[in-house]
Design a protein around this motif. Sequence first.
Motif, short mmCIF file in Angstrom:
data_model
loop_
_atom_site.label_atom_id
_atom_site.label_comp_id
_atom_site.label_asym_id
_atom_site.label_seq_id
_atom_site.Cartn_x
_atom_site.Cartn_y
_atom_site.Cartn_z
N LEU A 67 0.83 -1.21 0.00
CA LEU A 67 0.00 0.00 0.00
C LEU A 67 0.86 1.26 0.00
O LEU A 67 1.77 1.40 0.83
CB LEU A 67 -0.90 0.00 1.24
CG LEU A 67 -1.97 -1.08 1.28
CD1 LEU A 67 -2.49 -1.27 2.70
CD2 LEU A 67 -3.12 -0.75 0.34
N VAL A 68 0.56 2.16 -0.91
CA VAL A 68 1.24 3.45 -0.97
C VAL A 68 0.23 4.52 -1.38
O VAL A 68 -0.82 4.20 -1.96
CB VAL A 68 2.41 3.46 -1.98
CG1 VAL A 68 3.55 2.56 -1.51
CG2 VAL A 68 1.94 3.06 -3.37
N PRO A 69 0.52 5.78 -1.13
CA PRO A 69 -0.35 6.83 -1.64
C PRO A 69 -0.45 6.73 -3.16
O PRO A 69 0.55 6.59 -3.85
CB PRO A 69 0.38 8.12 -1.22
CG PRO A 69 1.15 7.73 0.01
CD PRO A 69 1.60 6.32 -0.27
N SER A 70 -1.68 6.77 -3.68
CA SER A 70 -1.90 6.62 -5.12
C SER A 70 -3.23 7.27 -5.49
O SER A 70 -4.25 7.02 -4.83
CB SER A 70 -1.92 5.15 -5.52
OG SER A 70 -2.39 4.98 -6.85
N GLU A 71 -3.23 8.04 -6.55
CA GLU A 71 -4.45 8.69 -7.01
C GLU A 71 -5.48 7.67 -7.52
O GLU A 71 -6.64 8.00 -7.71
CB GLU A 71 -4.13 9.71 -8.11
CG GLU A 71 -3.34 10.92 -7.62
CD GLU A 71 -4.04 11.65 -6.49
OE1 GLU A 71 -5.28 11.83 -6.56
OE2 GLU A 71 -3.36 12.04 -5.52
N LEU A 72 -5.03 6.44 -7.75
CA LEU A 72 -5.95 5.39 -8.21
C LEU A 72 -6.76 4.79 -7.07
O LEU A 72 -7.68 4.02 -7.30
CB LEU A 72 -5.16 4.28 -8.92
CG LEU A 72 -4.37 4.70 -10.16
CD1 LEU A 72 -3.53 3.53 -10.67
CD2 LEU A 72 -5.30 5.20 -11.25
N GLY A 73 -6.37 5.11 -5.82
CA GLY A 73 -7.01 4.51 -4.66
C GLY A 73 -8.07 5.39 -4.03
O GLY A 73 -8.74 6.18 -4.70
N CYS A 74 -8.22 5.25 -2.73
CA CYS A 74 -9.17 6.05 -1.96
C CYS A 74 -8.64 6.18 -0.54
O CYS A 74 -7.74 5.43 -0.14
CB CYS A 74 -10.54 5.38 -1.95
SG CYS A 74 -10.59 3.81 -1.03
N PRO A 75 -9.14 7.13 0.24
CA PRO A 75 -8.76 7.18 1.65
C PRO A 75 -9.14 5.87 2.34
O PRO A 75 -10.19 5.29 2.04
CB PRO A 75 -9.58 8.35 2.20
CG PRO A 75 -9.82 9.22 1.01
CD PRO A 75 -10.01 8.25 -0.14
N VAL A 76 -8.27 5.39 3.23
CA VAL A 76 -8.52 4.11 3.89
C VAL A 76 -8.40 4.25 5.40
O VAL A 76 -7.85 5.24 5.91
CB VAL A 76 -7.52 3.03 3.39
CG1 VAL A 76 -7.68 2.79 1.90
CG2 VAL A 76 -6.08 3.41 3.74
N LYS A 77 -8.89 3.24 6.09
CA LYS A 77 -8.79 3.21 7.54
C LYS A 77 -7.32 3.19 7.94
O LYS A 77 -6.49 2.51 7.32
CB LYS A 77 -9.50 1.98 8.10
CG LYS A 77 -9.54 1.91 9.62
CD LYS A 77 -10.32 0.69 10.09
CE LYS A 77 -10.33 0.58 11.61
NZ LYS A 77 -11.08 -0.62 12.07
N ALA A 78 -6.98 3.94 8.97
CA ALA A 78 -5.60 4.04 9.42
C ALA A 78 -5.57 4.20 10.94
O ALA A 78 -6.62 4.26 11.59
CB ALA A 78 -4.91 5.23 8.75
N GLU A 79 -4.38 4.25 11.49
CA GLU A 79 -4.20 4.52 12.91
C GLU A 79 -3.08 5.54 13.09
O GLU A 79 -2.06 5.48 12.38
CB GLU A 79 -3.84 3.25 13.69
CG GLU A 79 -4.97 2.26 13.80
CD GLU A 79 -4.62 1.08 14.70
OE1 GLU A 79 -3.54 1.12 15.34
OE2 GLU A 79 -5.41 0.13 14.77
N ILE A 80 -3.28 6.44 14.01
CA ILE A 80 -2.18 7.32 14.42
C ILE A 80 -1.54 6.67 15.65
O ILE A 80 -2.21 6.43 16.66
CB ILE A 80 -2.67 8.73 14.78
CG1 ILE A 80 -3.32 9.39 13.56
CG2 ILE A 80 -1.51 9.58 15.30
CD1 ILE A 80 -4.02 10.69 13.89
N LEU A 81 -0.26 6.36 15.53
CA LEU A 81 0.48 5.83 16.66
C LEU A 81 1.07 7.02 17.41
O LEU A 81 2.03 7.66 16.95
CB LEU A 81 1.61 4.91 16.17
CG LEU A 81 1.22 3.85 15.12
CD1 LEU A 81 2.44 3.02 14.73
CD2 LEU A 81 0.09 2.96 15.63
#
Length: 216
Positions: A67-81
């Motif tokens: 997974l990498v930042p890509s204009e082909l994708g969408c915002p996804v679930k993440a966590e701030i550590l």
Amino acid sequence: MPQIKVGNRELGDSSMVGTVGILAYGSLIGDPGDELEPFITSRIVCQTPFPVEFARQSRTRKGAPTLVPSELGCPVKAEILVVELDAKEAVDRLYRRELHKVGSTKSYTPPRQTTPNSIIIEHLIDFEGVATVFYTRIGATIAFPTAIDLAEMAMASAKELGDGSDGISYLKAAVEAGIETPLTKAYVAEILRLTGGNDLSDAIKRIRDAAKQVQP
């Protein structure tokens, strides 16, 4: 107010405990590494402020999609550590983790010239209530990913790697973390179709069993 320098950039006062975070939207969620994990004080569930897709082949994962930042994708679930570290220390430890040089003395300096393999550390200000949140930006190397291409790359890596770092294991961890890109469901379905697996764990087992049968 004291200033923290990251490369040639100055940030605000991020030396206070609880004001520095690291945005995790891939393997970093479950495997932050020995230099970061002991300093995580809390985790904040959020969403990436940029689109993400399985758009990079990882050399350390034998070509598996990551997974990498890509204009082909969408915002996804993440966590701030949220980490009990000052900004510079957090950046350096994140950089060493991405380099697979945990425990070394390597320090992050923004590259003068960037390539698809450059590790660039960006930051967000006052994101989800955390003063400064760092994240890595690495280039996409799969120009137009499709589910079947991703599945074939992941399966090829699973044939070579037996330590859990293969592409199917990476995909399984992402799914379990609630990460879903536009290609995720079709990517999973294609692996199951090609392997005949009941689920991703079964798909890995089938690939490894088949690999053992062809070994001399």
